[in-house]
Scaffold this active site. Structure first.
Site, short mmCIF file in Angstrom:
data_model
loop_
_atom_site.label_atom_id
_atom_site.label_comp_id
_atom_site.label_asym_id
_atom_site.label_seq_id
_atom_site.Cartn_x
_atom_site.Cartn_y
_atom_site.Cartn_z
N ASP A 25 0.87 -0.80 0.21
CA ASP A 25 -0.03 -0.28 0.14
C ASP A 25 0.99 1.00 0.19
O ASP A 25 1.98 1.34 0.87
CB ASP A 25 -1.16 0.23 1.23
CG ASP A 25 -0.42 0.31 2.59
OD1 ASP A 25 0.86 -0.88 2.94
OD2 ASP A 25 -0.02 1.06 3.49
N GLU B 42 -0.02 -1.20 6.24
CA GLU B 42 1.32 -0.94 6.99
C GLU B 42 1.28 1.11 6.72
O GLU B 42 1.54 1.61 8.46
CB GLU B 42 2.37 -1.01 5.87
CG GLU B 42 3.61 -0.58 6.10
CD GLU B 42 3.96 0.68 6.71
OE1 GLU B 42 4.93 0.84 7.84
OE2 GLU B 42 4.25 1.54 5.37
C1 LIG Z 1 23.65 10.23 11.95
C2 LIG Z 1 22.22 9.48 11.09
C3 LIG Z 1 22.03 9.32 9.82
C4 LIG Z 1 20.98 8.55 9.47
C5 LIG Z 1 20.62 9.63 8.59
C6 LIG Z 1 18.94 8.83 8.13
C7 LIG Z 1 18.53 8.79 6.96
C8 LIG Z 1 16.88 8.82 6.99
C9 LIG Z 1 16.62 7.15 7.21
C10 LIG Z 1 15.55 7.03 6.85
C11 LIG Z 1 14.64 7.26 6.69
C12 LIG Z 1 13.05 7.08 7.59
C13 LIG Z 1 12.48 6.15 6.56
C14 LIG Z 1 10.95 6.27 7.26
C15 LIG Z 1 10.59 4.42 7.09
C16 LIG Z 1 9.28 4.55 8.07
C17 LIG Z 1 7.92 3.73 6.87
C18 LIG Z 1 6.57 5.12 6.99
O1 LIG Z 1 6.62 6.07 6.55
N1 LIG Z 1 5.84 4.65 8.19
C19 LIG Z 1 4.86 4.95 9.00
C20 LIG Z 1 3.35 4.15 8.61
C21 LIG Z 1 3.25 3.55 9.53
N2 LIG Z 1 4.24 1.91 9.83
O2 LIG Z 1 3.65 3.92 11.07
C22 LIG Z 1 5.50 6.37 9.99
O3 LIG Z 1 4.20 7.63 9.10
O4 LIG Z 1 6.63 5.84 10.46
ZN LIG Z 2 6.69 2.26 3.97
ZN LIG Z 3 5.23 5.62 4.09
#
Ligand SMILES: CCCCCCCC/C=C\CCCCCCCC(=O)N[C@@H](CC(N)=O)C(=O)O
Ligand SMILES: [Zn+2]
Ligand SMILES: [Zn+2]
Length: 483
Positions: free
Chosen positions: A107, A171
Protein backbone atom coordinates in the site's frame (compact mmCIF):
# COMPACT_ATOMS: atom_id res chain seq x y z
CA UNK A 1 35.53 0.95 11.85
CA UNK A 2 35.48 -1.70 9.13
CA UNK A 3 34.34 -4.70 11.03
CA UNK A 4 34.11 -7.97 9.17
CA UNK A 5 30.90 -9.92 9.66
CA UNK A 6 31.90 -12.46 12.26
CA UNK A 7 30.64 -15.96 12.47
CA UNK A 8 29.76 -16.22 8.81
CA UNK A 9 31.86 -17.94 6.28
CA UNK A 10 31.68 -16.82 2.69
CA UNK A 11 31.82 -20.46 1.58
CA UNK A 12 28.78 -22.31 0.41
CA UNK A 13 27.30 -25.13 2.41
CA UNK A 14 28.24 -28.56 1.16
CA UNK A 15 25.79 -29.85 -1.39
CA UNK A 16 24.20 -26.49 -2.23
CA UNK A 17 25.65 -24.88 -5.29
CA UNK A 18 25.87 -21.12 -5.35
CA UNK A 19 23.99 -19.40 -8.15
CA UNK A 20 25.71 -16.25 -9.42
CA UNK A 21 23.63 -13.08 -9.14
CA UNK A 22 23.83 -12.20 -12.80
CA UNK A 23 20.74 -11.58 -14.86
CA UNK A 24 20.28 -11.67 -18.64
CA UNK A 25 19.28 -8.60 -20.60
CA UNK A 26 15.71 -9.94 -21.09
CA UNK A 27 15.41 -10.67 -17.36
CA UNK A 28 16.60 -7.17 -16.52
CA UNK A 29 14.06 -5.62 -18.88
CA UNK A 30 11.31 -7.85 -17.47
CA UNK A 31 12.14 -6.93 -13.88
CA UNK A 32 11.93 -3.19 -14.44
CA UNK A 33 8.72 -3.56 -16.46
CA UNK A 34 7.24 -5.62 -13.63
CA UNK A 35 8.02 -2.81 -11.17
CA UNK A 36 6.47 -0.21 -13.47
CA UNK A 37 3.29 -2.28 -13.68
CA UNK A 38 3.16 -2.50 -9.87
CA UNK A 39 3.48 1.30 -9.55
CA UNK A 40 0.56 1.75 -11.96
CA UNK A 41 -1.86 0.06 -9.54
CA UNK A 42 -3.01 2.84 -7.14
CA UNK A 43 -3.01 0.83 -3.91
CA UNK A 44 -3.59 3.91 -1.76
CA UNK A 45 -4.29 3.77 1.97
CA UNK A 46 -6.16 6.97 2.85
CA UNK A 47 -7.04 6.15 6.46
CA UNK A 48 -7.49 3.03 8.60
CA UNK A 49 -11.07 2.92 7.30
CA UNK A 50 -10.51 3.94 3.70
CA UNK A 51 -8.30 2.35 1.08
CA UNK A 52 -8.54 1.54 -2.61
CA UNK A 53 -9.67 -2.06 -2.18
CA UNK A 54 -10.15 -2.56 -5.93
CA UNK A 55 -6.47 -1.74 -6.43
CA UNK A 56 -5.42 -3.95 -3.50
CA UNK A 57 -7.24 -6.90 -5.08
CA UNK A 58 -5.81 -6.08 -8.50
CA UNK A 59 -2.32 -6.12 -7.03
CA UNK A 60 -2.89 -9.72 -5.92
CA UNK A 61 -3.83 -10.68 -9.49
CA UNK A 62 -0.84 -8.78 -10.82
CA UNK A 63 1.80 -10.61 -8.78
CA UNK A 64 0.28 -13.96 -9.86
CA UNK A 65 0.73 -12.86 -13.46
CA UNK A 66 4.29 -11.53 -13.29
CA UNK A 67 5.75 -14.17 -10.96
CA UNK A 68 4.27 -17.42 -12.36
CA UNK A 69 7.09 -19.62 -11.05
CA UNK A 70 6.64 -18.40 -7.47
CA UNK A 71 2.96 -19.33 -7.67
CA UNK A 72 3.48 -22.73 -9.30
CA UNK A 73 6.47 -24.20 -7.47
CA UNK A 74 5.60 -26.91 -4.98
CA UNK A 75 7.96 -25.67 -2.25
CA UNK A 76 6.12 -22.31 -2.15
CA UNK A 77 2.76 -22.11 -0.41
CA UNK A 78 0.70 -18.93 -0.88
CA UNK A 79 -2.08 -17.59 1.34
CA UNK A 80 -4.11 -14.40 1.35
CA UNK A 81 -4.46 -12.98 4.87
CA UNK A 82 -6.76 -10.17 6.04
CA UNK A 83 -8.41 -10.10 2.59
CA UNK A 84 -5.54 -8.45 0.69
CA UNK A 85 -2.18 -9.21 2.35
CA UNK A 86 -0.02 -12.09 1.14
CA UNK A 87 1.93 -14.72 3.01
CA UNK A 88 4.31 -17.05 1.18
CA UNK A 89 5.86 -20.02 2.95
CA UNK A 90 8.98 -21.23 1.19
CA UNK A 91 9.75 -24.72 2.43
CA UNK A 92 13.50 -25.31 2.78
CA UNK A 93 15.25 -28.66 2.54
CA UNK A 94 16.66 -28.59 6.07
CA UNK A 95 13.94 -28.47 8.77
CA UNK A 96 16.58 -28.08 11.50
CA UNK A 97 17.29 -24.52 10.34
CA UNK A 98 15.06 -21.89 11.93
CA UNK A 99 13.06 -19.95 9.32
CA UNK A 100 13.31 -16.21 8.72
CA UNK A 101 11.02 -13.63 7.13
CA UNK A 102 11.27 -11.02 4.40
CA UNK A 103 8.64 -8.34 4.99
CA UNK A 104 7.40 -5.47 2.81
CA UNK A 105 4.18 -3.58 2.02
CA UNK A 106 2.43 -2.65 -1.20
CA UNK A 107 0.00 0.00 0.00
CA UNK A 108 1.12 3.58 -0.54
CA UNK A 109 0.28 7.02 0.77
CA UNK A 110 -1.83 9.32 -1.45
CA UNK A 111 -0.18 11.47 -4.12
CA UNK A 112 -1.61 14.62 -5.64
CA UNK A 113 -1.19 14.60 -9.43
CA UNK A 114 -0.54 18.32 -9.87
CA UNK A 115 2.64 18.56 -7.77
CA UNK A 116 4.55 15.82 -9.60
CA UNK A 117 6.80 16.11 -12.67
CA UNK A 118 5.26 12.87 -13.93
CA UNK A 119 1.91 11.36 -12.89
CA UNK A 120 2.50 9.49 -9.61
CA UNK A 121 0.83 6.28 -10.77
CA UNK A 122 2.35 6.22 -14.26
CA UNK A 123 5.51 4.23 -13.49
CA UNK A 124 7.15 6.28 -16.25
CA UNK A 125 10.85 5.78 -16.96
CA UNK A 126 12.84 8.95 -17.48
CA UNK A 127 16.63 9.34 -17.60
CA UNK A 128 17.20 5.93 -16.06
CA UNK A 129 14.69 6.44 -13.23
CA UNK A 130 11.29 4.86 -12.68
CA UNK A 131 8.95 7.46 -11.20
CA UNK A 132 5.94 6.91 -9.02
CA UNK A 133 4.40 6.54 -5.60
CA UNK A 134 5.82 3.42 -4.01
CA UNK A 135 9.09 3.26 -5.94
CA UNK A 136 10.97 3.70 -2.63
CA UNK A 137 8.16 3.04 -0.15
CA UNK A 138 7.74 0.11 -0.60
CA UNK A 139 6.68 -1.60 -3.81
CA UNK A 140 10.36 -1.75 -4.71
CA UNK A 141 10.89 -4.24 -1.86
CA UNK A 142 7.68 -6.19 -2.56
CA UNK A 143 8.61 -6.64 -6.19
CA UNK A 144 12.34 -7.21 -5.57
CA UNK A 145 11.66 -9.98 -3.05
CA UNK A 146 9.27 -11.83 -5.36
CA UNK A 147 11.53 -11.15 -8.35
CA UNK A 148 14.59 -12.57 -6.60
CA UNK A 149 12.66 -15.68 -5.59
CA UNK A 150 11.25 -16.06 -9.13
CA UNK A 151 14.77 -15.90 -10.60
CA UNK A 152 16.15 -18.37 -8.05
CA UNK A 153 13.33 -20.83 -8.70
CA UNK A 154 13.76 -20.52 -12.48
CA UNK A 155 17.38 -21.54 -11.89
CA UNK A 156 16.11 -24.57 -9.95
CA UNK A 157 17.41 -23.28 -6.64
CA UNK A 158 15.91 -25.05 -3.67
CA UNK A 159 16.43 -23.20 -0.39
CA UNK A 160 17.85 -25.09 2.58
CA UNK A 161 16.41 -22.74 5.20
CA UNK A 162 12.66 -22.15 5.13
CA UNK A 163 11.51 -18.58 4.96
CA UNK A 164 8.34 -16.52 4.85
CA UNK A 165 7.56 -13.60 2.60
CA UNK A 166 4.91 -11.34 4.13
CA UNK A 167 3.46 -8.51 2.04
CA UNK A 168 1.22 -6.12 3.95
CA UNK A 169 -1.64 -4.12 2.41
CA UNK A 170 -2.19 -1.51 5.17
CA UNK A 171 1.22 -0.59 6.58
CA UNK A 172 0.68 3.11 5.93
CA UNK A 173 -2.34 3.07 8.23
CA UNK A 174 -1.13 0.80 11.07
CA UNK A 175 -0.78 -2.73 9.64
CA UNK A 176 -3.58 -4.00 11.88
CA UNK A 177 -5.37 -5.91 9.13
CA UNK A 178 -2.31 -7.17 7.28
CA UNK A 179 0.95 -7.59 9.18
CA UNK A 180 -0.71 -8.04 12.54
CA UNK A 181 -2.97 -10.81 11.23
CA UNK A 182 -0.05 -12.56 9.55
CA UNK A 183 1.85 -12.39 12.81
CA UNK A 184 -1.11 -13.86 14.74
CA UNK A 185 -1.51 -16.62 12.16
CA UNK A 186 2.14 -17.65 12.41
CA UNK A 187 2.03 -17.49 16.19
CA UNK A 188 -1.00 -19.80 16.18
CA UNK A 189 1.07 -22.19 14.07
CA UNK A 190 3.84 -22.14 16.67
CA UNK A 191 6.36 -20.43 14.37
CA UNK A 192 9.40 -18.65 15.80
CA UNK A 193 11.61 -16.74 13.39
CA UNK A 194 15.40 -16.59 13.44
CA UNK A 195 15.12 -12.99 12.21
CA UNK A 196 13.08 -10.67 10.04
CA UNK A 197 14.09 -8.05 7.45
CA UNK A 198 11.80 -5.09 6.68
CA UNK A 199 11.98 -1.56 5.25
CA UNK A 200 13.10 1.39 7.36
CA UNK A 201 16.75 2.17 6.76
CA UNK A 202 19.20 2.56 3.90
CA UNK A 203 22.74 3.20 2.78
CA UNK A 204 22.62 6.81 3.86
CA UNK A 205 24.49 9.51 2.02
CA UNK A 206 24.80 13.23 2.73
CA UNK A 207 22.78 13.51 5.95
CA UNK A 208 25.77 14.65 7.99
CA UNK A 209 27.60 17.48 6.17
CA UNK A 210 31.20 16.63 7.11
CA UNK A 211 30.77 12.91 6.46
CA UNK A 212 31.49 12.50 2.77
CA UNK A 213 31.19 8.72 2.51
CA UNK A 214 27.90 6.80 2.52
CA UNK A 215 27.38 4.20 5.21
CA UNK A 216 24.91 1.37 5.66
CA UNK A 217 22.61 1.76 8.64
CA UNK A 218 20.67 -1.29 9.76
CA UNK A 219 17.94 -0.13 12.11
CA UNK A 220 17.72 -2.36 15.16
CA UNK A 221 14.86 -0.46 16.77
CA UNK A 222 12.22 2.11 15.92
CA UNK A 223 10.66 5.01 17.77
CA UNK A 224 7.35 4.71 19.56
CA UNK A 225 4.38 6.84 18.58
CA UNK A 226 1.29 8.61 19.90
CA UNK A 227 -1.54 9.98 17.81
CA UNK A 228 -2.99 12.62 20.05
CA UNK A 229 -6.02 14.86 19.54
CA UNK A 230 -6.41 18.06 21.55
CA UNK A 231 -9.88 19.53 21.79
CA UNK A 232 -11.30 22.75 23.16
CA UNK A 233 -15.04 23.28 23.66
CA UNK A 234 -16.39 26.81 24.24
CA UNK A 235 -19.80 28.44 23.91
CA UNK A 236 -20.66 29.13 20.26
CA UNK A 237 -22.11 32.45 19.18
CA UNK A 238 -22.38 35.42 16.83
CA UNK A 239 -19.07 36.69 15.44
CA UNK A 240 -20.21 40.32 15.75
CA UNK A 241 -19.81 40.19 19.55
CA UNK A 242 -16.93 37.77 20.19
CA UNK A 243 -15.73 36.73 23.66
CA UNK A 244 -12.14 37.46 24.69
CA UNK A 245 -11.07 33.90 23.89
CA UNK A 246 -12.45 31.36 21.43
CA UNK A 247 -11.94 27.62 21.11
CA UNK A 248 -9.72 28.26 18.10
CA UNK A 249 -7.55 30.83 19.89
CA UNK A 250 -7.12 28.71 23.02
CA UNK A 251 -6.17 25.66 20.98
CA UNK A 252 -3.85 27.62 18.70
CA UNK A 253 -2.00 29.00 21.72
CA UNK A 254 -1.71 25.51 23.20
CA UNK A 255 -0.20 23.95 20.07
CA UNK A 256 2.06 26.94 19.59
CA UNK A 257 3.45 26.36 23.11
CA UNK A 258 4.16 22.78 22.09
CA UNK A 259 6.03 23.89 18.98
CA UNK A 260 8.06 26.39 20.98
CA UNK A 261 9.08 23.84 23.62
CA UNK A 262 10.86 20.88 22.04
CA UNK A 263 11.02 17.65 24.03
CA UNK A 264 14.36 17.08 25.83
CA UNK A 265 17.43 16.00 23.87
CA UNK A 266 18.03 12.35 24.83
CA UNK A 267 21.30 11.81 22.95
CA UNK A 268 23.46 9.53 25.04
CA UNK A 269 20.72 7.15 26.01
CA UNK A 270 19.93 5.99 22.49
CA UNK A 271 21.44 4.03 19.65
CA UNK A 272 22.52 7.18 17.77
CA UNK A 273 25.50 7.30 20.11
CA UNK A 274 26.50 3.78 18.99
CA UNK A 275 25.96 4.76 15.34
CA UNK A 276 28.25 7.77 15.70
CA UNK A 277 30.89 5.74 17.52
CA UNK A 278 30.96 3.30 14.57
CA UNK A 279 31.37 6.26 12.23
CA UNK A 280 33.93 8.27 14.22
CA UNK A 281 36.98 7.38 12.11
CA UNK A 282 35.18 8.29 8.88
CA UNK A 283 35.07 11.96 9.87
CA UNK A 284 37.87 14.46 9.26
CA UNK A 285 39.82 16.01 12.15
CA UNK A 286 38.68 17.23 14.66
CA UNK A 287 35.22 15.56 14.42
CA UNK A 288 36.83 12.11 14.51
CA UNK A 289 38.44 12.98 17.85
CA UNK A 290 35.24 14.50 19.20
CA UNK A 291 33.19 11.43 18.31
CA UNK A 292 35.81 9.09 19.73
CA UNK A 293 35.59 10.92 23.06
CA UNK A 294 31.89 11.25 23.66
CA UNK A 295 32.47 10.96 27.41
CA UNK A 296 33.82 14.52 27.09
CA UNK A 297 32.04 15.94 24.05
CA UNK A 298 28.55 14.50 24.45
CA UNK A 299 26.90 17.92 25.11
CA UNK A 300 28.54 19.39 22.00
CA UNK A 301 27.58 16.44 19.78
CA UNK A 302 24.02 16.34 21.06
CA UNK A 303 23.61 19.98 20.00
CA UNK A 304 25.21 19.29 16.60
CA UNK A 305 22.62 16.57 16.01
CA UNK A 306 19.78 19.09 16.50
CA UNK A 307 20.87 21.05 13.44
CA UNK A 308 18.98 19.00 10.87
CA UNK A 309 15.48 17.56 10.96
CA UNK A 310 16.51 13.93 10.51
CA UNK A 311 19.27 13.78 13.10
CA UNK A 312 17.14 15.95 15.40
CA UNK A 313 14.43 13.27 15.17
CA UNK A 314 17.02 10.75 16.33
CA UNK A 315 17.89 12.58 19.54
CA UNK A 316 14.44 13.47 20.83
CA UNK A 317 10.73 12.82 20.87
CA UNK A 318 9.19 14.93 18.11
CA UNK A 319 5.73 16.42 17.80
CA UNK A 320 4.24 17.11 14.37
CA UNK A 321 0.93 18.95 14.13
CA UNK A 322 -0.81 17.26 11.26
CA UNK A 323 -4.53 18.18 11.40
CA UNK A 324 -6.38 21.28 12.59
CA UNK A 325 -10.14 21.45 12.39
CA UNK A 326 -12.60 24.13 13.53
CA UNK A 327 -15.36 26.31 12.23
CA UNK A 328 -18.07 26.00 9.60
CA UNK A 329 -18.96 29.58 8.62
CA UNK A 330 -17.23 32.96 8.60
CA UNK A 331 -19.68 34.67 10.98
CA UNK A 332 -20.18 31.79 13.42
CA UNK A 333 -17.90 31.29 16.43
CA UNK A 334 -17.49 27.53 16.59
CA UNK A 335 -17.96 25.57 19.77
CA UNK A 336 -15.23 23.02 19.06
CA UNK A 337 -11.66 23.18 17.81
CA UNK A 338 -9.51 20.10 17.34
CA UNK A 339 -5.82 19.66 16.63
CA UNK A 340 -4.31 16.27 15.93
CA UNK A 341 -0.63 15.58 16.32
CA UNK A 342 1.69 12.73 15.53
CA UNK A 343 4.29 12.23 18.25
CA UNK A 344 7.35 9.99 17.73
CA UNK A 345 8.79 8.77 20.99
CA UNK A 346 12.52 8.52 21.67
CA UNK A 347 13.40 5.07 23.10
CA UNK A 348 14.57 6.64 26.37
CA UNK A 349 11.00 7.79 27.09
CA UNK A 350 7.63 6.08 27.46
CA UNK A 351 4.15 6.97 26.24
CA UNK A 352 3.14 7.98 29.79
CA UNK A 353 6.20 10.19 30.32
CA UNK A 354 5.65 11.99 27.02
CA UNK A 355 1.94 12.55 27.72
CA UNK A 356 2.84 14.07 31.09
CA UNK A 357 5.35 16.41 29.45
CA UNK A 358 2.85 17.46 26.80
CA UNK A 359 0.17 18.17 29.42
CA UNK A 360 2.61 20.24 31.44
CA UNK A 361 3.54 22.33 28.41
CA UNK A 362 -0.06 22.90 27.38
CA UNK A 363 -0.93 23.74 31.02
CA UNK A 364 -4.53 24.66 30.30
CA UNK A 365 -7.43 22.68 31.78
CA UNK A 366 -9.73 23.80 28.99
CA UNK A 367 -7.73 21.66 26.58
CA UNK A 368 -8.91 18.02 26.52
CA UNK A 369 -6.53 15.21 25.62
CA UNK A 370 -7.69 12.24 23.51
CA UNK A 371 -5.11 9.53 22.86
CA UNK A 372 -6.12 7.98 19.54
CA UNK A 373 -3.37 5.35 19.54
CA UNK A 374 -0.05 4.87 21.29
CA UNK A 375 2.84 2.45 21.60
CA UNK A 376 6.30 2.56 23.11
CA UNK A 377 9.52 2.30 21.09
CA UNK A 378 10.46 -1.16 19.86
CA UNK A 379 12.99 -3.45 21.58
CA UNK A 380 16.58 -3.23 20.37
CA UNK A 381 17.52 -6.23 18.22
CA UNK A 382 20.98 -7.73 18.68
CA UNK A 383 23.81 -6.62 16.38
CA UNK A 384 26.65 -8.64 17.93
CA UNK A 385 28.76 -11.34 16.29
CA UNK A 386 26.16 -14.01 17.07
CA UNK A 387 23.18 -12.12 15.66
CA UNK A 388 22.32 -14.15 12.57
CA UNK A 389 20.07 -11.63 10.82
CA UNK A 390 22.41 -8.70 11.41
CA UNK A 391 25.47 -10.68 10.31
CA UNK A 392 23.76 -11.97 7.17
CA UNK A 393 22.79 -8.43 6.20
CA UNK A 394 26.32 -7.26 6.97
CA UNK A 395 27.83 -10.02 4.83
CA UNK A 396 25.46 -9.33 1.93
CA UNK A 397 26.09 -5.56 2.09
CA UNK A 398 29.82 -6.24 1.86
CA UNK A 399 29.46 -8.40 -1.22
CA UNK A 400 26.84 -6.34 -3.09
CA UNK A 401 28.13 -2.90 -2.04
CA UNK A 402 31.92 -3.44 -1.64
CA UNK A 403 32.43 0.34 -1.74
CA UNK A 404 30.51 0.78 1.53
CA UNK A 405 33.06 0.54 4.30
CA UNK A 406 30.87 1.07 7.37
CA UNK A 407 27.85 -0.92 8.43
CA UNK A 408 26.30 0.29 11.66
CA UNK A 409 23.25 -0.36 13.82
CA UNK A 410 20.83 2.55 14.03
CA UNK A 411 17.29 3.58 14.89
CA UNK A 412 14.38 4.02 12.51
CA UNK A 413 12.55 7.31 13.02
CA UNK A 414 9.43 6.03 11.25
CA UNK A 415 7.34 2.99 12.03
CA UNK A 416 7.14 -0.21 10.08
CA UNK A 417 5.03 -3.35 9.88
CA UNK A 418 7.87 -5.18 11.62
CA UNK A 419 6.60 -3.86 14.95
CA UNK A 420 3.81 -6.45 14.78
CA UNK A 421 6.31 -9.32 14.87
CA UNK A 422 7.98 -8.92 18.25
CA UNK A 423 6.10 -12.05 19.38
CA UNK A 424 7.91 -14.14 16.75
CA UNK A 425 11.51 -12.93 16.95
CA UNK A 426 13.97 -10.72 18.79
CA UNK A 427 15.92 -10.16 15.58
CA UNK A 428 14.07 -7.42 13.69
CA UNK A 429 16.19 -5.57 11.13
CA UNK A 430 15.05 -2.66 9.02
CA UNK A 431 17.19 -2.23 5.95
CA UNK A 432 16.55 -1.43 2.30
CA UNK A 433 19.58 -2.12 0.07
CA UNK A 434 19.42 1.30 -1.61
CA UNK A 435 21.35 4.53 -1.41
CA UNK A 436 19.33 7.34 0.16
CA UNK A 437 20.20 11.02 -0.03
CA UNK A 438 18.28 13.83 1.72
CA UNK A 439 16.36 14.68 -1.50
CA UNK A 440 15.30 11.02 -1.83
CA UNK A 441 14.13 11.06 1.77
CA UNK A 442 11.95 14.12 1.02
CA UNK A 443 10.33 12.25 -1.88
CA UNK A 444 9.14 9.45 0.42
CA UNK A 445 5.54 10.50 1.23
CA UNK A 446 6.45 13.64 -0.80
CA UNK A 447 6.66 14.40 -4.51
CA UNK A 448 8.61 12.87 -7.41
CA UNK A 449 9.41 9.62 -5.62
CA UNK A 450 11.66 7.61 -7.93
CA UNK A 451 14.17 4.77 -8.10
CA UNK A 452 16.93 4.29 -10.62
CA UNK A 453 16.66 1.19 -12.77
CA UNK A 454 20.16 0.27 -11.68
CA UNK A 455 19.31 0.65 -7.97
CA UNK A 456 16.29 -1.59 -8.40
CA UNK A 457 18.37 -4.27 -10.16
CA UNK A 458 20.84 -4.07 -7.29
CA UNK A 459 18.02 -4.53 -4.79
CA UNK A 460 16.95 -7.72 -6.60
CA UNK A 461 20.58 -8.88 -6.62
CA UNK A 462 20.84 -8.17 -2.87
CA UNK A 463 17.85 -10.32 -2.02
CA UNK A 464 18.99 -13.02 -4.44
CA UNK A 465 22.26 -13.17 -2.50
CA UNK A 466 20.70 -12.75 0.94
CA UNK A 467 18.49 -15.82 0.42
CA UNK A 468 21.51 -17.86 -0.57
CA UNK A 469 23.61 -16.50 2.28
CA UNK A 470 20.88 -17.53 4.73
CA UNK A 471 21.26 -21.05 3.39
CA UNK A 472 25.03 -21.19 3.72
CA UNK A 473 25.32 -19.84 7.24
CA UNK A 474 27.58 -21.85 9.46
CA UNK A 475 27.92 -21.39 13.16
CA UNK A 476 31.05 -19.58 14.29
CA UNK A 477 34.13 -21.72 14.85
CA UNK A 478 34.22 -20.58 18.50
CA UNK A 479 30.74 -22.06 19.04
CA UNK A 480 31.67 -25.33 17.39
CA UNK A 481 34.67 -25.70 19.72
CA UNK A 482 32.34 -25.56 22.67
CA UNK A 483 30.45 -28.67 21.54
C1 LIG B 1 23.77 9.67 11.90
C2 LIG B 1 22.60 9.18 11.31
C3 LIG B 1 22.09 9.82 10.05
C4 LIG B 1 21.03 8.98 9.53
C5 LIG B 1 20.19 9.48 8.49
C6 LIG B 1 18.99 8.63 8.35
C7 LIG B 1 18.29 8.85 7.09
C8 LIG B 1 16.89 8.39 7.07
C9 LIG B 1 16.78 6.95 7.05
C10 LIG B 1 15.60 6.37 7.07
C11 LIG B 1 14.35 7.14 6.90
C12 LIG B 1 13.20 6.57 7.61
C13 LIG B 1 12.32 5.80 6.74
C14 LIG B 1 11.14 5.48 7.51
C15 LIG B 1 10.32 4.39 6.92
C16 LIG B 1 9.10 4.33 7.70
C17 LIG B 1 7.95 3.73 6.96
C18 LIG B 1 6.72 4.60 7.10
O1 LIG B 1 6.54 5.55 6.38
N1 LIG B 1 5.86 4.27 8.06
C19 LIG B 1 4.70 5.04 8.35
C20 LIG B 1 3.51 4.19 8.66
C21 LIG B 1 3.56 3.41 9.92
N2 LIG B 1 3.84 2.11 9.82
O2 LIG B 1 3.34 3.92 10.98
C22 LIG B 1 4.99 6.01 9.47
O3 LIG B 1 4.15 6.91 9.66
O4 LIG B 1 6.01 5.91 10.15
ZN1 LIG C 1 6.86 2.01 4.01
ZN1 LIG D 1 5.46 5.07 4.11
Amino acid sequence: TVSRPMGLRGKQQQGTSRIPSQFHKEERVAMKEALKGAIQIPTVSFSPKESNTTALAEFGEYIRKVFPTVFSTSCVQHEVVGEYSHLFTVQGLDPSLQPYMLLAHFDVVPASEEDWEVPPFSGLERDGFIYGRGTLDNKNSVMAILQALELLLIRNYIPRRSFFIALGHDEEVSGMNGAQKISALLQARGIQLAFLVDEGSFIVDGFIPSLKKPFAMISVSEKGAINLMLQVNMTPGHSSAPPKETSIGILAAAVSRLEQAPMPNMFGSGSLKTTLQHLANEFPFPTNLILSNLWLFQPLVSRMMERNYVTNAMVRTTIALTMFNAGVKVNVIPSTAQATMNIRIHPAQTVQEVLELVKNIVADDRVQFHVLSAFDSLPVSPSDDQALGYQLLHQTIRSVFPEVSVVTPGICIGNTDSRHFTNLTTGIYRFNPLYLQPQDFSSVHGINEKISVQAYETQVKFIFELIQNADTYQRPVSDLHEL
